[in-house]
Enzyme design. Structure first.
Site, PDB file in Angstrom:
ATOM      1  N   GLY A 104     -58.744   9.166 -12.449  1.00 53.33           N
ATOM      2  CA  GLY A 104     -59.404   9.306 -11.160  1.00 53.33           C
ATOM      3  C   GLY A 104     -60.890   9.541 -11.274  1.00 53.33           C
ATOM      4  CG  ASP A 164     -58.566  14.525 -18.541  1.00 51.12           C
ATOM      5  OD1 ASP A 164     -58.306  15.286 -19.492  1.00 51.12           O
ATOM      6  OD2 ASP A 164     -57.755  14.261 -17.643  1.00 51.12           O
ATOM      7  CB  ILE A 198     -53.963   7.430 -13.849  1.00 50.34           C
ATOM      8  CG1 ILE A 198     -54.159   7.293 -12.337  1.00 50.34           C
ATOM      9  CG2 ILE A 198     -52.502   7.301 -14.223  1.00 50.34           C
ATOM     10  CD1 ILE A 198     -53.692   5.947 -11.780  1.00 50.34           C
ATOM     11  CB  ALA A 214     -61.485   6.988 -15.075  1.00 46.70           C
ATOM     12  CE  LYS A 219     -55.922  11.130 -17.667  1.00 45.55           C
ATOM     13  NZ  LYS A 219     -54.793  12.072 -17.338  1.00 45.55           N
ATOM     14  N   PRO A 264     -54.971   5.360  -7.068  1.00 45.29           N
ATOM     15  CG  PRO A 264     -52.739   5.889  -7.462  1.00 45.29           C
ATOM     16  CD  PRO A 264     -53.750   4.833  -7.707  1.00 45.29           C
ATOM     17  CB  VAL A 265     -57.206  10.254  -4.693  1.00 47.47           C
ATOM     18  CG1 VAL A 265     -57.906  11.590  -4.848  1.00 47.47           C
ATOM     19  CG2 VAL A 265     -58.217   9.143  -4.408  1.00 47.47           C
ATOM     20  CB  ALA A 266     -54.738  14.060  -6.417  1.00 41.57           C
ATOM     21  CB  ALA A 267     -52.812   9.415  -9.150  1.00 38.97           C
TER      22      ALA A 267
END
Length: 289
Positions: free
Chosen positions: A112, A147, A110, A115, A19, A105-108
Site C-alpha cells: 500500500g 516496510d 500488500i 510501496a 508486496k 486495495p488500501v489497508a490490505a
C-alpha cells in the site's frame, strides 16, 4: 488531493510493486511498541502507478481505490512525505506534481502506502540523480515505515528486526512464478491485527532457500486476522484447494491472500474459479519479480 483522469503530457512513471510476505514470523513485542519479525518479502510485477507530472496540484489521485484516500491530509500522506524528504535531500526548491494511480486495495497487507512511497523515492531519485541504494535514501525510507526499505528494493529479500533489517537472498526459484492475489474487500489496519496476536513465539524462520523456508514457515498474523474477519480463512482455503497451487497464505497483516502456482494456466484457472465463486472479491493475476 484531487481525483483525476489521464496522465499529463511529459509524465514519468514508476510501478509501486505489490508486496507479498511469503512467510511472517512474529517473535516478540518490543519495548518501543514495534514487533520483532522474520519475513520473506517478495514483490509482484504489478501494483499502483506513481507519476511525476508538470504543474499542480501537488498530489492527484486516480484509480479504482482512489476514493479510499480522498479524505486524507495530503501533507501527511506517505507519498508526499517521501517526495518532500527526497526533495530536501537533493536540495531542490520545487518538485513535480505527483499523481498516484491507486490500483491496489488500501489497508490490505500488500504494501500500500509503503510501496507507493518507495516508488516515489525511486522515481524522483532518477530525476534528482540520487540512487535508490544511496544510504541517505535508505535512512529516509526507514523513517517512513518498517516496510519501506524493502519496497524501495522491490526484490525478494529477508527482513528481520522490524522488517527493515534486510538480507539479500538467492531467489532464482521464485522469479517469474505465477501469482494470484485475492482480497475479500475487507480493509484491515495493521494495529488491531498485531494487538490480537497471542504473543506466543512459535519459532524462527528457516534460513536458506526462500521458497523452502516459506513452505516450512507460516504467517503468525493470519490467525488473529481471521478471528477479526473469518472470510480470510475462506479465501486461503479456496486458494489452497486450487490445482497447481504451491503455496497459499495471507500476506502481511491481511486481508489480501495469495497463491503461487507452477504454471500460468493453473493460476488463470484458479482466477476464474475464484471469480465464479465470489465475483465481488478483488483479484490480481501477476507474477513474482
Amino acid at each position: 488531493m484531487t481525483i483525476a483522469g489521464e496522465y499529463r503530457a511529459g509524465a514519468s512513471i514508476e510501478v509501486a510493486h505489490a508486496k507479498i510476505n511469503l512467510a511472517l514470523h512474529v517473535r516478540r513485542r518490543r519495548a518501543d511498541g514495534y514487533h520483532d519479525i522474520e519475513t520473506i518479502f517478495a514483490f509482484a510485477e504489478h501494483g499502483d502507478i506513481v507519476a511525476a507530472e508538470p504543474g499542480q496540484p501537488r498530489l492527484t489521485l486516480a484509480g479504482p481505490f482512489a476514493p479510499a484516500l480522498a479524505g486524507e491530509d495530503p501533507e501527511d500522506n506517505l507519498v508526499m512525505r517521501a517526495a518532500d524528504g527526497l526533495r530536501a535531500l537533493a536540495g531542490m526548491e520545487t518538485q513535480p506534481a505527483i499523481r498516484l494511480d491507486k490500483r491496489l486495495p488500501v489497508a490490505a497487507g500488500i504494501g500500500g502506502g509503503s510501496a507507493d512511497a518507495a516508488a516515489v523515492l525511486r522515481l524522483l531519485g532518477r530525476a534528482y540523480g540520487i540512487a535508490p541504494d544511496d544510504p541517505r535514501v535508505i535512512a529516509l525510507a526507514a523513517t517512513l515505515g518498517a516496510d519501506v526499505p524493502a519496497c524501495v528494493r522491490s526484490v525478494t529479500v529477508r527482513g528481520d528486526g522490524r522488517g527493515d533489517r534486510l538480507e539479500s537472498i538467492a531467489a532464482d526459484g521464485l522469479h517469474g512464478l505465477p501469482l494470484l492475489l485475492v482480497n475479500p474487500r475487507v480493509a484491515l489496519p495493521t494495529g488491531p491485527v498485531f494487538a490480537a496476536w497471542d504473543r506466543i513465539d512459535r519459532g524462527p524462520l528457516a534460513p536458506g532457500d526462500p521458497l523452502a523456508a516459506a513452505l516450512a514457515g507460516r504467517n503468525d498474523l493470519e490467525a488473529p486476522a481471521t478471528k477479526l474477519h473469518p472470510v480470510i480463512g475462506e479465501v486461503v482455503a479456496l486458494l489452497a484447494a486450487q490445482p497447481g497451487a504451491i503455496l497459499a497464505r495471507m500476506s502481511g497483516s491481511g486481508a489480501t491472500c495469495f497463491a503461487l502456482f507452477g504454471s500460468e494456466a493453473d493460476r488463470d484457472a484458479a482466477d476464474h474459479t475464484v471469480a465464479a465463486h465470489r465475483p465481488d472479491w478483488w483479484r490480481l493475476a501477476s507474477r513474482l519479480r
